[in-house]
Each structure stands twice: as C-alpha cells, then as structure tokens.
Design an enzyme around this catalytic site. Structure first.
Site, mmCIF file in Angstrom:
data_model
loop_
_atom_site.group_PDB
_atom_site.id
_atom_site.type_symbol
_atom_site.label_atom_id
_atom_site.label_comp_id
_atom_site.label_asym_id
_atom_site.label_seq_id
_atom_site.Cartn_x
_atom_site.Cartn_y
_atom_site.Cartn_z
ATOM 1 N N SER A 128 0.937 -1.615 3.090
ATOM 2 C CA SER A 128 -0.399 -1.748 3.832
ATOM 3 C C SER A 128 -0.303 -2.138 4.792
ATOM 4 C CB SER A 128 -1.156 -2.287 2.523
ATOM 5 O OG SER A 128 -2.864 -2.222 2.669
ATOM 6 N N LYS A 182 1.213 -0.451 -4.786
ATOM 7 C CA LYS A 182 0.214 -0.176 -4.123
ATOM 8 C C LYS A 182 -0.446 0.653 -3.874
ATOM 9 C CE LYS A 182 -0.135 1.138 0.493
ATOM 10 N NZ LYS A 182 -0.389 2.060 0.467
ATOM 11 N N HIS A 185 -3.579 -0.820 -5.799
ATOM 12 C CA HIS A 185 -4.070 -1.085 -4.489
ATOM 13 C C HIS A 185 -5.091 -0.545 -3.570
ATOM 14 C CE1 HIS A 185 -4.332 -1.528 -0.067
ATOM 15 N NE2 HIS A 185 -3.960 -2.399 0.266
ATOM 16 N N ASN A 186 -4.517 1.040 -2.907
ATOM 17 C CA ASN A 186 -5.330 1.765 -2.308
ATOM 18 C C ASN A 186 -6.673 2.371 -3.496
ATOM 19 O OD1 ASN A 186 -2.866 2.157 -0.753
ATOM 20 N ND2 ASN A 186 -3.858 4.367 -1.080
ATOM 21 N N GLU A 189 -9.167 0.159 -3.152
ATOM 22 C CA GLU A 189 -9.604 -0.342 -2.056
ATOM 23 C C GLU A 189 -10.837 0.835 -1.510
ATOM 24 O OE1 GLU A 189 -6.671 0.202 0.891
ATOM 25 O OE2 GLU A 189 -7.684 2.538 2.173
HETATM 26 P P1 NBP Z 1 2.964 10.783 8.437
HETATM 27 O O1 NBP Z 1 2.815 10.443 7.634
HETATM 28 O O2 NBP Z 1 2.143 11.225 9.769
HETATM 29 O O3 NBP Z 1 4.502 11.268 9.063
HETATM 30 C C1 NBP Z 1 5.181 11.722 10.251
HETATM 31 C C2 NBP Z 1 6.386 11.262 10.232
HETATM 32 O O4 NBP Z 1 7.188 12.125 8.810
HETATM 33 C C3 NBP Z 1 7.479 12.129 11.342
HETATM 34 O O5 NBP Z 1 8.312 11.098 11.953
HETATM 35 C C4 NBP Z 1 8.170 13.542 11.020
HETATM 36 O O6 NBP Z 1 8.609 14.125 12.141
HETATM 37 C C5 NBP Z 1 8.046 12.533 10.066
HETATM 38 N N1 NBP Z 1 8.456 14.102 9.650
HETATM 39 C C6 NBP Z 1 7.323 15.071 8.988
HETATM 40 BR BR1 NBP Z 1 6.184 15.130 8.714
HETATM 41 N N2 NBP Z 1 8.678 15.436 7.706
HETATM 42 C C7 NBP Z 1 9.747 15.867 7.729
HETATM 43 C C8 NBP Z 1 11.188 16.399 7.523
HETATM 44 N N3 NBP Z 1 10.781 17.293 6.831
HETATM 45 N N4 NBP Z 1 12.363 15.173 7.651
HETATM 46 C C9 NBP Z 1 12.541 14.667 8.870
HETATM 47 N N5 NBP Z 1 10.626 14.118 9.024
HETATM 48 C C10 NBP Z 1 9.451 14.466 8.559
HETATM 49 O O7 NBP Z 1 3.378 8.894 9.734
HETATM 50 P P2 NBP Z 1 2.458 7.842 8.938
HETATM 51 O O8 NBP Z 1 0.963 8.383 9.121
HETATM 52 O O9 NBP Z 1 3.633 6.832 9.767
HETATM 53 O O10 NBP Z 1 2.790 7.539 7.194
HETATM 54 C C11 NBP Z 1 4.352 7.314 7.319
HETATM 55 C C12 NBP Z 1 4.506 7.231 5.546
HETATM 56 O O11 NBP Z 1 3.201 5.336 5.437
HETATM 57 C C13 NBP Z 1 3.584 8.018 4.692
HETATM 58 O O12 NBP Z 1 4.347 8.164 3.681
HETATM 59 C C14 NBP Z 1 1.743 7.180 5.135
HETATM 60 O O13 NBP Z 1 0.708 7.635 3.714
HETATM 61 C C15 NBP Z 1 2.284 6.015 4.557
HETATM 62 N N6 NBP Z 1 1.619 5.480 5.284
HETATM 63 C C16 NBP Z 1 0.553 5.301 6.076
HETATM 64 C C17 NBP Z 1 -0.658 4.359 6.687
HETATM 65 C C18 NBP Z 1 -1.246 4.584 7.513
HETATM 66 O O14 NBP Z 1 -2.272 3.952 8.080
HETATM 67 N N7 NBP Z 1 -1.210 5.725 8.904
HETATM 68 C C19 NBP Z 1 -0.799 2.965 5.843
HETATM 69 C C20 NBP Z 1 0.217 2.987 4.909
HETATM 70 C C21 NBP Z 1 0.897 3.714 5.001
HETATM 71 P P3 NBP Z 1 8.226 14.734 13.389
HETATM 72 O O15 NBP Z 1 7.758 14.075 14.605
HETATM 73 O O16 NBP Z 1 9.496 15.008 13.687
HETATM 74 O O17 NBP Z 1 7.070 15.770 12.952
#
Ligand code: NBP
Length: 472
Positions: A128, A182, A185-186, A189
C-alpha cells in the site's frame, strides 16, 4: 554482468516505482514487462541505475541469482496466473515468487497451495502507498511460510516505510493472510474517505468555501486527526482549476469509482458474521454516488428540508471534528474485529499490534492515531474491541455529545451521513445491555417455531409458545 538480487515483472506505475526503490537500497534488479518496449524505455530512462532489462522471461530468469526472488506486479486476477504459468517451467525448486498486486486472498491461498506442491516458495504480499509509497517506502503486508519470509526480510525491510526506525512490514501469517490484511486495509480506507466526505458535505451546508475547508483540514492535520487522507484533502481544497480559476474540487463530478476491495471486505464480513457497518455504508455511498442520473431525477420529486446548517463556524468545526474522530474509531474497531475473527477462523495467529504498527507509515490510511491503536493492542493483545481500550473509551465518552449533535443537525437538514450514522448505530448497539431482539425472537417463534431463551431461566434452555392463530 553479475546476477541480480531481485527481479520484477510488470512495469506499470507500481512496478517501476518499486524497482527504483529496491535499486536505491543497493540491490541490482532485473526487470521484465510483457510489452517489451516498456522495459526498454524504463531502463533507458535510468542509465545510472543497477537495472537489467530482459527481452524475454528466459533471459529475465537467467539473469537472477539463486534462489531467485521474482516479484510479480501485474493486474490482479488472470494476469497473475498467466505470469506464474510461464515462470514455472523456467524456475528451479526453492525459487521464490512474490505476488505484490491487490490479489484476492482466496486466489493467494490457491496459488500458495499450487506452487508449494510444485516445490516453489510463494509470498502473497499486499503493498500500500500508491505510486509515491512504492518509490519512497510503502507499507507491505506479506503472507506465506515464515521460512520464505526470512529470506525476503532484508529486501522488504529495506524498501518499506519507517516509523520511529521500525520498518512498516511484518510477516502477517501463512498463505493468504497478507493479502487478506491488505484487503481490510482498503476497506478501512473506504470508511476513512467516506467519513471525510460526510464532514465536507456538512461544512458545505454551513457555507464553507474551498479556502475555508483547506484551513480546517490543515489545522486538523496538525492535531489528533493527523493522517495522510486529511493532509491530501487539505491540498485538494487548495487546488485551483487552471482553466476557470475556480476550486477544482467544485468542478469534479460527484460519482465515485471502486475496484473491488471494499466489496470483497463486505462479503468476508458477512461470511464471518462481523459487523462493519461504517465500511458497508462507505461502499454503498460509492454505489449511490455512481447513480447520478437516477439521483438527479429523484431530486426533482422526493422532497426534503433545505440542506442548510446555521451554526457558528468555529463551533461547527469542533463538533464535526469530534463526530469524525469518533466515527473513525468505530470504523477501525470494526475492521480490526473482522481481522481478529478471520484470523481465529483460519488459525492464522494474527498480531493486531504488529498490523496496526505497519499501517503507521507508507500506506494510505497512515495516521497519528494508529500509534494509539498499536499501543492499545501492545498493552492488551486480547482486547475484545478497540472501543474498550481505555484511551478510546475516553474519547468516545467525551466526543459523543458532539457526535450525536452533528448527526442530528445533518439529519434535520436532509444531508446524508450514512457512515457517521452507521458508526453511531454500532456504538449504541454495542453498548446496549438490552436490545429489542426479545421481540424478534418472539416473531421467529411465532411464524417458525424457532424457540427462544428466557430472561428468568438459564442460558441455553429453549422455550416455545403456542401462539394464537392469525387468519388473513
Ligand atoms: P496495472 O494493475 O494497471 O497492471 C498493468 C501491468 O500488468 C502492466 O505491466 C501489464 O503489462 C501487466 N499485464 C497485464 Br494488464 N496482463 C498481463 C499478462 N497477461 N501477462 C503479463 N503482464 C500483464 O498496474 P499497477 O497500477 O502498477 O498495479 C499493479 C498491481 O498493484 C495491481 O494488482 C494493483 O491492484 C496493485 N496496486 C496498485 C496501486 C496503485 O496505486 N496503482 C496501489 C497498490 C496496489 P503490459 O504493459 O504488457 O500491458
């Protein structure tokens, strides 16, 4: 080139920032992204960092030191399984896979079993703090075998946020425990955010402008409500729209989105028969907010009082402060109660003091009062409800007059305060030695012969009455 200490798959916003964080602690990091030009661009943008960009998963796995530590940071759900499937033929026994996304804890339990059976080690870690947390120090909630945690501990402790020198990461428990915590936590939130929005709505009805609100929230952030969410709310009220010069918040459409962790929390609470009414109200408030067209249509038909509150501003600020703080305590009491119930159900042996302690920094719900929650559980690990810790009992007793008044003012003015009201309803129910469930039991016995216990007989002794027949 030497082999990397750590590898990360999934270079979206979270992945990129985590990689930079890990690298900044002195580790060499290998990276891979399905769309490989993302990898190239990322590595090229950081020429001075110890990064190894891989064009294929084979190259990525080959670049890692043994036992390999591979963190997956891709979209939760199917993509995590897809990445694991492709990794399995490439990894060796004993290599460690870490899923750092927002995976549903039941998926984590399944993957834990699946990978364990194959001889791999698996950690499901909730992370988080969003983009900034990932880069500078998130709060991390890892679940999995303790022996695997021991291997990951140096890296995780070095990248986590620190509070009073303590890293905001601890081994939560086995299997899905990390992702479960987690998820809660959400949920908490969601509750915090909705309570802040209800306070805002009351202030709006009393004529507060964005600039006044920026001042109120800034002051609150210097007191017992100090928290990341209060801090960013103050900043939001300061933000002007460059096109119109108006406060940006007033131009944002009032429909909220959600990704699912709140809903999962509610489902789990129902399954465990634990009341989380504040979080429930928060999730439902987002659902109602999303029904914009229906609300606009109904606003023309369904009557209510004018949403106006006429009370001295300074007085109102204090009253709303108390209502917000008391409701926030209830929300955490409920969330922690759910964690405790689930921990007992699963045999996870969860330590609520440690969980509260790692939420003090790095994560979205970080707040000054998490120090007091940590202290409450350090003093009494078996505390049956947070409301009963002396520190919190005193606040609830002291703040309740204002809490009740704020809810009354809002209700009389037709301003919805579902999370404030749900919190107070929980408080009043929990502290009631007698509830009207005697009548409920009579009704159940009347139509279904469900039997009842009597106040003048020992518990467990069941009675049934032959109720009169009702015709029609
Ligand atoms: P996203 O949740 O938007 O996921 C994008 C990533 O997943 C890209 O690298 C994409 O690759 C990859 N991907 C997908 Br979509 N399908 C795939 C597949 N079949 N095989 C391999 N790679 C694949 O990214 P994020 O916002 O950085 O979040 C990542 C994780 O962290 C999620 O579970 C999210 O819920 C969690 N999270 C996010 C936040 C936040 O603030 N964003 C906070 C806390 C936790 P590509 O570039 O090839 O499409």
């Amino acid at each position: 080139m030497s082999k990397s200490d750590f590898g990360l798959i999934g270079l979206a916003v979270m992945g990129q920032n985590l990689v930079l964080n890990v690298e900044s602690r002195g580790f060499q990091v290998s990276v891979y992204n399905r769309t490989t030009n993302v990898t190239d661009a990322f590595v090229a943008a950081h020429p001075d960092k110890k990064l190894v960009g891989a064009q294929s998963l084979e190259e990525f796995v080959e670049s890692l030191a043994s036992p390999r530590k591979v963190m997956i940071m891709v979209k939760a759900g199917g993509p995590v399984d897809a990445v694991i499937e492709s990794l399995i033929p490439l990894l060796d026994m004993g290599d460690i896979i870490i899923d750092g996304g927002n995976s549903l804890y039941t998926d984590t339990e399944r993957r834990d079993q699946w990978l364990g059976d194959l001889g791999f080690r698996f950690i499901g870690a909730g992370v988080s703090g969003g983009e900034e947390g990932a880069r500078k120090g998130p709060s991390i909630m890892p679940g999995g075998p303790a022996s695997t945690w021991d291997v990951m501990k140096p890296i995780f402790e070095s990248i986590a946020a620190k509070v009073d020198g303590e890293p905001c990461v601890t081994h939560i428990g086995p299997g899905g425990a990390g992702h479960y915590v987690k998820m809660i936590h959400n949920g908490i939130e969601y509750g915090d955010m909705q309570l802040i929005c209800e306070a805002y709505n009351i202030f709006k009805a009393a004529g507060f402008e964005a600039a006044d609100l920026a001042e109120v929230f800034t002051n609150w952030n210097n007191g017992d409500l100090e928290s990341y969410l209060i801090q960013i709310t103050a900043e939001i009220f300061k933000q002007q729209d460059p096109q119109t010069g108006k406060a940006l918040v007033d131009l944002i459409l009032d429909t909220a989105g959600q990704k699912g962790t709140g809903k999962w929390t509610l489902i789990n609470a129902v399954e465990n028969a634990v009341v989380i009414s504040t979080i429930n109200a928060a999730v439902e408030a987002r659902i109602l907010s999303s029904m914009k067209d229906k609300r606009v249509a109904a606003s023309k038909v369904l009557k209510g009082p004018k949403p106006e509150i006429d009370i001295k501003k300074k007085k109102l600020v204090k009253k709303v402060h108390d209502a917000l703080f008391a409701s926030k305590i209830i929300s955490y009491a409920q969330g922690l109660d759910l964690i405790s119930a689930m921990g007992a159900e699963k045999g996870w042996d969860l330590d609520l003091a440690k969980i509260a302690a790692i939420w003090r920094g790095g994560c979205i719900i970080r707040a000054r009062f998490l120090n007091d929650i940590t202290e409450a559980y350090r003093t009494d690990a078996k505390l049956s409800n947070l409301m009963l810790a002396p520190f919190f009992t005193e606040i609830l007793n002291g703040f309740q007059e204002n809490w009740r008044e704020v809810i009354s003012l809002a209700t009389l003015a037709g301003i919805p305060v579902p999370a404030f009201s749900a919190s107070l309803g929980y408080y009043d129910s929990y502290r009631s030695a007698v509830l009207p469930a005697n009548l409920l039991q009579a009704q159940r016995d009347f139509f279904g012969a469900h039997t009842y216990e009597r106040t003048d007989k020992p518990r467990g002794e069941m009675f049934h009455t032959d109720w009169p027949e009702v015709i029609g």
